[in-house]
Design an enzyme around this catalytic site. Structure first.
Site, PDB file in Angstrom:
ATOM      1  N   ALA A   1     -49.720  21.391  11.788  1.00  0.00           N
ATOM      2  CA  ALA A   1     -48.712  21.921  10.871  1.00  0.00           C
ATOM      3  C   ALA A   1     -48.028  23.148  11.461  1.00  0.00           C
ATOM      4  CB  ALA A   1     -49.374  22.286   9.551  1.00  0.00           C
TER       5      ALA A   1
ATOM      6  N   ALA B   1       0.829  -1.216   0.000  1.00  0.00           N
ATOM      7  CA  ALA B   1       0.000   0.000   0.000  1.00  0.00           C
ATOM      8  C   ALA B   1       0.857   1.257   0.000  1.00  0.00           C
ATOM      9  CB  ALA B   1      -0.928   0.000   1.209  1.00  0.00           C
TER      10      ALA B   1
ATOM     11  N   GLY C   1       9.625  -1.275  -6.756  1.00  0.00           N
ATOM     12  CA  GLY C   1       8.987  -2.467  -7.297  1.00  0.00           C
ATOM     13  C   GLY C   1       8.346  -3.324  -6.230  1.00  0.00           C
TER      14      GLY C   1
ATOM     15  N   ARG D   1      -2.290   8.827 -11.129  1.00  0.00           N
ATOM     16  CA  ARG D   1      -3.401   8.986 -12.080  1.00  0.00           C
ATOM     17  C   ARG D   1      -4.736   9.272 -11.398  1.00  0.00           C
ATOM     18  NH1 ARG D   1      -2.728   3.722 -15.631  1.00  0.00           N
ATOM     19  NH2 ARG D   1      -1.462   3.058 -13.827  1.00  0.00           N
TER      20      ARG D   1
END
Length: 454
Positions: free
Chosen positions: A377, A8, A77, A14
């Site tokens: 109401a 990770a 790598g 990108r």
């Protein structure tokens, strides 16, 4: 004994984001959290997370007793990344290598690799793709046995025609990796230390390669850009939708369903389009959700109808309730059986009793409302003085007229009637009528103002 390495450390250029790639979400969880959850499902008690770019952020989000973070200060790598974790391997462990940006590999798929590992065998996960450009190819000998993995940039034209590709996910004995990893070379087109080179080393040492494949290629898809993230999100959501429909839930359009947490549903539940679920949500038998509803961390009782465009968060709703349209139930709300909360009503940290109704344009907060109450109401409970919150108590069978303000702390007894337009600041005893409004004056001969000429 199983040690799991999760790579990770990558930046994810990108993605074009300041957030480390592995912290981007699919299904409401970060990519790396999906991987960690799969690792835990395999029963591992040692997860080694190799971190690099944004290490502090990654470590803070995944911190847990079973996770050890290992720094890769230079990204040289995949082989180099696993090498950083090498000192933490237990000598007699099986080691499984996973990737923090490959979120949807099922534990069942990984278990095949783990079970295949022995002193004479290692496991490798591959997949066949019709367009394998960019991926390492699986090279087999004349007997069909895996003998090497060749990266795309290093492959010959003939090797590039191979459609079976390497996913990067593999498992081997720790003792073998302790031998192979320090021997890796970066003599290749990328100038990197490829983890895949250990396949040739394994064959040289007489090991066989057990190959497994996922049930669907999306299990091994990584995310490198926003398009791939969006595509995998839709696949993940469709999998959840299919699982719910197998259990008997009706989804009127499975393509327009999103769950970013865990949804548990009973029999004969109906969910219309564009409903979103987060956290822990339970829908009991016969619940109906109309379009465009948002539910988070709530329980909805049997037979309840949630009408369009309603928001429910941190609430407990009993059976046969009616909610919405355009209603909002905030954390701490409890509705008893048969309660009704109508359009443009907001309830916060309030208990609404059995059969009670708050049907229109009202706010009820920090309140205890009894049975068979009718709230007119435009009623609000004035529960906040700018510093402290106060409670409003409303007894059974109370009728509150429209456009009323109940200024807490205040208590309305049973069978109370409150006249419309009242401001109630004092307690009301049982069976009383309360009217708290200014006296009306009608003025004859009133001249309405007119505009003056410019």
């Amino acid at each position: 004994m199983l040690d799991i390495v999760v790579l990770a450390a990558g930046k994810g250029t990108r993605m074009r984001s300041d957030l480390p790639k592995v912290l981007h979400p699919v299904g409401g969880r970060s990519l790396v959290q999906h991987v960690i959850d799969s690792a835990r499902a395999l029963g591992s008690d040692r997860i080694l997370l190799v971190v690099g770019h944004g290490a502090d952020q990654v470590e803070a989000q995944v911190a847990a007793d079973d996770i050890r973070c290992v720094a890769q200060t230079e990204q040289l790598g995949t082989g180099h990344a696993v090498l950083q974790a090498l000192p933490h391997f237990r000598d007699d462990a099986t080691v499984l290598v996973l990737y923090g940006d490959v979120p949807l590999t099922r534990p069942e798929t990984l278990q095949q690799l783990v079970e295949a590992v022995s002193d004479d065998t290692m496991g490798l996960l591959t997949v066949d793709l019709p367009k394998p450009d960019g991926y390492g190819r699986i090279v087999r000998d004349s007997d069909g046995q895996v003998e090497a993995i060749v990266e795309h940039k290093d492959a010959t034209d003939e090797q590039r025609r191979i459609t079976e590709i390497n996913t990067g996910i593999l498992a081997a004995k720790a003792g073998h990796l302790q031998k192979w990893l320090p021997s890796l070379s970066n003599d290749n087109a990328q100038g990197e230390y490829y983890l895949t080179d250990i396949i040739a080393m394994a064959r040289r040492d007489g090991l066989s390669i057990h190959v497994a494949q996922p049930a669907a290629p999306q299990e091994v898809e990584g995310i490198n850009n926003r398009q791939q993230q969006a595509a995998l999100e839709r696949y993940y959501q469709r999998c959840q939708a299919d699982a719910l429909m197998v259990e008997g839930v009706t989804l009127l359009d499975p393509a327009r369903f999103d769950c970013r947490g865990r949804l548990t549903a009973g029999r004969d539940v109906v969910i219309d389009v564009n409903c979103l679920f987060e956290g822990e949500v339970m829908l009991e038998d016969g619940v109906t959700l109309e379009p465009n509803c948002y539910l988070k961390d709530c329980v909805i009782g049997a037979g309840t109808v949630i009408k369009a465009n309603s928001v429910i968060e941190g609430a407990q709703v009993a059976s046969r309730c009616a909610i919405g349209p355009f209603a909002r139930l905030r954390p701490g709300t409890q509705l008893a059986d048969g309660a009704r909360v109508g359009n443009f009503v907001e309830i916060k940290k309030a208990c609404i009793g059995e059969g009670s109704k708050v049907n229109h344009l009202s706010y009820i907060g920090d309140s205890k409302v009894g049975k068979q109450v009718n709230v007119g109401a435009g009623t609000i409970t004035c529960n906040y003085d700018g510093v402290n919150k106060f409670v409003t108590e409303i007894g059974d069978n109370v009728f509150v007229g429209s456009n009323t303000a109940l200024v807490a702390p205040v208590k309305l007894g049973q069978n109370v009637t409150v006249g419309a337009g009242s401001v109630i600041t004092r307690d009301i005893a049982d069976d009383e009528l309360a009217v708290g409004r200014g006296r009306q004056r009608n003025i004859q001969g009133w001249q309405r103002p007119v505009k003056k000429a410019p």
